[in-house]
Design a protein around this motif. Structure first.
Motif, PDB file in Angstrom:
ATOM      1  N   MET A 105      50.632  48.701  29.247  1.00  0.00           N
ATOM      2  CA  MET A 105      49.757  49.544  30.050  1.00  0.00           C
ATOM      3  C   MET A 105      48.796  48.644  30.801  1.00  0.00           C
ATOM      4  SD  MET A 105      49.037  52.928  27.729  1.00  0.00           S
ATOM      5  CE  MET A 105      48.651  53.896  29.206  1.00  0.00           C
ATOM      6  N   THR A 106      48.527  49.025  32.036  1.00  0.00           N
ATOM      7  CA  THR A 106      47.804  48.143  32.933  1.00  0.00           C
ATOM      8  C   THR A 106      46.813  48.928  33.778  1.00  0.00           C
ATOM      9  OG1 THR A 106      49.739  46.687  33.080  1.00  0.00           O
ATOM     10  CG2 THR A 106      48.049  46.432  34.776  1.00  0.00           C
ATOM     11  N   TRP A 107      45.689  48.312  34.044  1.00  0.00           N
ATOM     12  CA  TRP A 107      44.752  48.822  35.027  1.00  0.00           C
ATOM     13  C   TRP A 107      44.906  48.026  36.321  1.00  0.00           C
ATOM     14  CZ3 TRP A 107      42.057  53.202  34.700  1.00  0.00           C
ATOM     15  CH2 TRP A 107      41.795  53.729  33.435  1.00  0.00           C
ATOM     16  N   TYR A 108      45.086  48.730  37.413  1.00  0.00           N
ATOM     17  CA  TYR A 108      45.096  48.161  38.743  1.00  0.00           C
ATOM     18  C   TYR A 108      43.907  48.708  39.513  1.00  0.00           C
ATOM     19  CZ  TYR A 108      49.944  46.510  38.201  1.00  0.00           C
ATOM     20  OH  TYR A 108      51.091  45.863  37.803  1.00  0.00           O
ATOM     21  N   ARG A 109      43.601  48.066  40.620  1.00  0.00           N
ATOM     22  CA  ARG A 109      42.581  48.603  41.501  1.00  0.00           C
ATOM     23  C   ARG A 109      42.938  48.286  42.953  1.00  0.00           C
ATOM     24  NH1 ARG A 109      37.447  44.627  40.015  1.00  0.00           N
ATOM     25  NH2 ARG A 109      38.218  42.738  41.085  1.00  0.00           N
ATOM     26  N   GLN A 110      42.412  49.107  43.852  1.00  0.00           N
ATOM     27  CA  GLN A 110      42.665  48.917  45.263  1.00  0.00           C
ATOM     28  C   GLN A 110      41.420  49.290  46.048  1.00  0.00           C
ATOM     29  OE1 GLN A 110      45.977  51.126  46.924  1.00  0.00           O
ATOM     30  NE2 GLN A 110      46.261  49.563  48.508  1.00  0.00           N
ATOM     31  N   ALA A 111      40.912  48.330  46.788  1.00  0.00           N
ATOM     32  CA  ALA A 111      39.776  48.555  47.663  1.00  0.00           C
ATOM     33  C   ALA A 111      40.289  48.910  49.054  1.00  0.00           C
ATOM     34  CB  ALA A 111      38.889  47.315  47.714  1.00  0.00           C
ATOM     35  N   PRO A 112      39.487  49.606  49.854  1.00  0.00           N
ATOM     36  CA  PRO A 112      39.923  49.971  51.207  1.00  0.00           C
ATOM     37  C   PRO A 112      40.353  48.756  52.023  1.00  0.00           C
ATOM     38  CG  PRO A 112      37.938  51.165  50.634  1.00  0.00           C
ATOM     39  CD  PRO A 112      38.156  50.148  49.555  1.00  0.00           C
ATOM     40  N   GLY A 113      41.521  48.851  52.626  1.00  0.00           N
ATOM     41  CA  GLY A 113      42.019  47.774  53.457  1.00  0.00           C
ATOM     42  C   GLY A 113      42.588  46.590  52.710  1.00  0.00           C
ATOM     43  N   LYS A 114      42.645  46.682  51.395  1.00  0.00           N
ATOM     44  CA  LYS A 114      43.156  45.579  50.595  1.00  0.00           C
ATOM     45  C   LYS A 114      44.373  46.001  49.786  1.00  0.00           C
ATOM     46  CE  LYS A 114      38.701  43.232  50.081  1.00  0.00           C
ATOM     47  NZ  LYS A 114      37.740  42.649  49.115  1.00  0.00           N
ATOM     48  N   GLU A 115      45.109  45.004  49.322  1.00  0.00           N
ATOM     49  CA  GLU A 115      46.280  45.266  48.499  1.00  0.00           C
ATOM     50  C   GLU A 115      45.859  45.666  47.088  1.00  0.00           C
ATOM     51  OE1 GLU A 115      48.874  44.632  51.560  1.00  0.00           O
ATOM     52  OE2 GLU A 115      49.430  45.225  49.533  1.00  0.00           O
ATOM     53  N   ARG A 116      46.708  46.453  46.457  1.00  0.00           N
ATOM     54  CA  ARG A 116      46.468  46.793  45.068  1.00  0.00           C
ATOM     55  C   ARG A 116      46.617  45.540  44.209  1.00  0.00           C
ATOM     56  NH1 ARG A 116      49.472  52.020  42.747  1.00  0.00           N
ATOM     57  NH2 ARG A 116      48.138  52.855  44.415  1.00  0.00           N
ATOM     58  N   GLU A 117      45.694  45.336  43.288  1.00  0.00           N
ATOM     59  CA  GLU A 117      45.722  44.152  42.456  1.00  0.00           C
ATOM     60  C   GLU A 117      45.646  44.508  40.980  1.00  0.00           C
ATOM     61  OE1 GLU A 117      42.347  41.559  42.798  1.00  0.00           O
ATOM     62  OE2 GLU A 117      40.921  43.221  42.994  1.00  0.00           O
ATOM     63  N   LEU A 118      46.240  43.660  40.170  1.00  0.00           N
ATOM     64  CA  LEU A 118      46.193  43.829  38.731  1.00  0.00           C
ATOM     65  C   LEU A 118      44.825  43.419  38.211  1.00  0.00           C
ATOM     66  CD1 LEU A 118      48.955  42.971  36.193  1.00  0.00           C
ATOM     67  CD2 LEU A 118      46.626  42.207  35.759  1.00  0.00           C
ATOM     68  N   VAL A 119      44.258  44.258  37.362  1.00  0.00           N
ATOM     69  CA  VAL A 119      42.956  43.981  36.765  1.00  0.00           C
ATOM     70  C   VAL A 119      43.115  43.493  35.332  1.00  0.00           C
ATOM     71  CG1 VAL A 119      40.721  44.941  36.110  1.00  0.00           C
ATOM     72  CG2 VAL A 119      41.833  45.674  38.238  1.00  0.00           C
ATOM     73  N   ALA A 120      43.831  44.255  34.530  1.00  0.00           N
ATOM     74  CA  ALA A 120      44.021  43.920  33.124  1.00  0.00           C
ATOM     75  C   ALA A 120      45.256  44.619  32.607  1.00  0.00           C
ATOM     76  CB  ALA A 120      42.804  44.321  32.294  1.00  0.00           C
ATOM     77  N   THR A 121      45.952  43.980  31.688  1.00  0.00           N
ATOM     78  CA  THR A 121      47.151  44.572  31.116  1.00  0.00           C
ATOM     79  C   THR A 121      47.162  44.393  29.611  1.00  0.00           C
ATOM     80  OG1 THR A 121      49.577  44.692  31.321  1.00  0.00           O
ATOM     81  CG2 THR A 121      48.588  42.496  31.361  1.00  0.00           C
ATOM     82  N   LEU A 122      47.736  45.365  28.931  1.00  0.00           N
ATOM     83  CA  LEU A 122      47.827  45.383  27.481  1.00  0.00           C
ATOM     84  C   LEU A 122      49.282  45.603  27.112  1.00  0.00           C
ATOM     85  CD1 LEU A 122      46.180  45.379  24.789  1.00  0.00           C
ATOM     86  CD2 LEU A 122      46.042  47.856  25.027  1.00  0.00           C
ATOM     87  N   THR A 123      49.868  44.662  26.399  1.00  0.00           N
ATOM     88  CA  THR A 123      51.278  44.724  26.056  1.00  0.00           C
ATOM     89  C   THR A 123      51.478  45.144  24.610  1.00  0.00           C
ATOM     90  OG1 THR A 123      51.392  42.397  25.392  1.00  0.00           O
ATOM     91  CG2 THR A 123      51.767  42.896  27.716  1.00  0.00           C
ATOM     92  N   THR A 124      52.739  45.362  24.252  1.00  0.00           N
ATOM     93  CA  THR A 124      53.078  45.650  22.868  1.00  0.00           C
ATOM     94  C   THR A 124      52.584  44.514  21.980  1.00  0.00           C
ATOM     95  OG1 THR A 124      55.064  46.856  23.547  1.00  0.00           O
ATOM     96  CG2 THR A 124      54.959  46.115  21.262  1.00  0.00           C
ATOM     97  N   GLY A 125      51.930  44.878  20.902  1.00  0.00           N
ATOM     98  CA  GLY A 125      51.314  43.881  20.041  1.00  0.00           C
ATOM     99  C   GLY A 125      49.885  43.574  20.431  1.00  0.00           C
ATOM    100  N   ASP A 126      49.372  44.290  21.426  1.00  0.00           N
ATOM    101  CA  ASP A 126      47.978  44.180  21.872  1.00  0.00           C
ATOM    102  C   ASP A 126      47.644  42.833  22.491  1.00  0.00           C
ATOM    103  OD1 ASP A 126      46.760  46.219  19.128  1.00  0.00           O
ATOM    104  OD2 ASP A 126      47.352  46.783  21.160  1.00  0.00           O
ATOM    105  N   SER A 127      48.632  42.194  23.076  1.00  0.00           N
ATOM    106  CA  SER A 127      48.364  41.006  23.868  1.00  0.00           C
ATOM    107  C   SER A 127      47.735  41.438  25.197  1.00  0.00           C
ATOM    108  CB  SER A 127      49.650  40.232  24.127  1.00  0.00           C
ATOM    109  OG  SER A 127      49.418  39.109  24.952  1.00  0.00           O
ATOM    110  N   THR A 128      46.720  40.725  25.634  1.00  0.00           N
ATOM    111  CA  THR A 128      45.997  41.098  26.841  1.00  0.00           C
ATOM    112  C   THR A 128      46.033  39.999  27.886  1.00  0.00           C
ATOM    113  OG1 THR A 128      43.898  40.289  25.941  1.00  0.00           O
ATOM    114  CG2 THR A 128      44.435  42.603  25.569  1.00  0.00           C
ATOM    115  N   LYS A 129      45.952  40.423  29.141  1.00  0.00           N
ATOM    116  CA  LYS A 129      45.829  39.519  30.266  1.00  0.00           C
ATOM    117  C   LYS A 129      44.828  40.115  31.241  1.00  0.00           C
ATOM    118  CE  LYS A 129      50.554  37.671  30.086  1.00  0.00           C
ATOM    119  NZ  LYS A 129      51.822  37.482  30.842  1.00  0.00           N
TER     120      LYS A 129
END
Length: 116
Positions: free
Chosen positions: A34-58
């Motif tokens: 599961m991942t949080w993305y964000r997108q500001a006006p006029g900008k590309e959507r970007e990855l903010v944070a992700t949580l993988t199986t086993g609770d590994s985070t990026k």
């Protein structure tokens, strides 16, 4: 089909905190990530944070040390705790879930505005 609904966005002053929530209509245990993305006006959507199986985070470099991604499996919720918010964090934040059966699932987004 599992649905995702974000909430918790709003207006906050620089340096403030905000907690976003993503509610899933079914169990989130079988999501690959599961991942949080964000997108500001006029900008590309970007990855903010992700949580993988086993609770590994990026985290994106821009939010490391300030944002924390977590989940509550019993409540079928994904969270993003945001602290020390900056105007650059202003964007629509989206919840994403990666699955083996339907590809990526997306919520409709919640607006976060960081301004004085």
């Amino acid at each position: 089909q599992v649905q995702l609904v974000e909430s918790g966005g709003g207006l906050v002053q620089p340096g403030g905190s905000l907690r976003l929530s993503c509610a899933a209509s079914r169990s989130i245990l079988r999501f690959n990530s599961m991942t949080w993305y964000r997108q500001a006006p006029g900008k590309e959507r970007e990855l903010v944070a992700t949580l993988t199986t086993g609770d590994s985070t990026k985290y994106a470099d821009s939010v490391k040390g300030r944002f924390t991604i977590s989940r509550d499996n019993a409540k079928n919720r994904l969270y993003l705790q945001m602290t020390s918010l900056k105007p650059e964090d202003t964007a629509v934040y989206y919840c994403n879930a990666a699955t083996d059966w339907s590809g990526d699932l997306w919520g409709q987004g919640t607006q976060v505005t960081v301004s004085s």
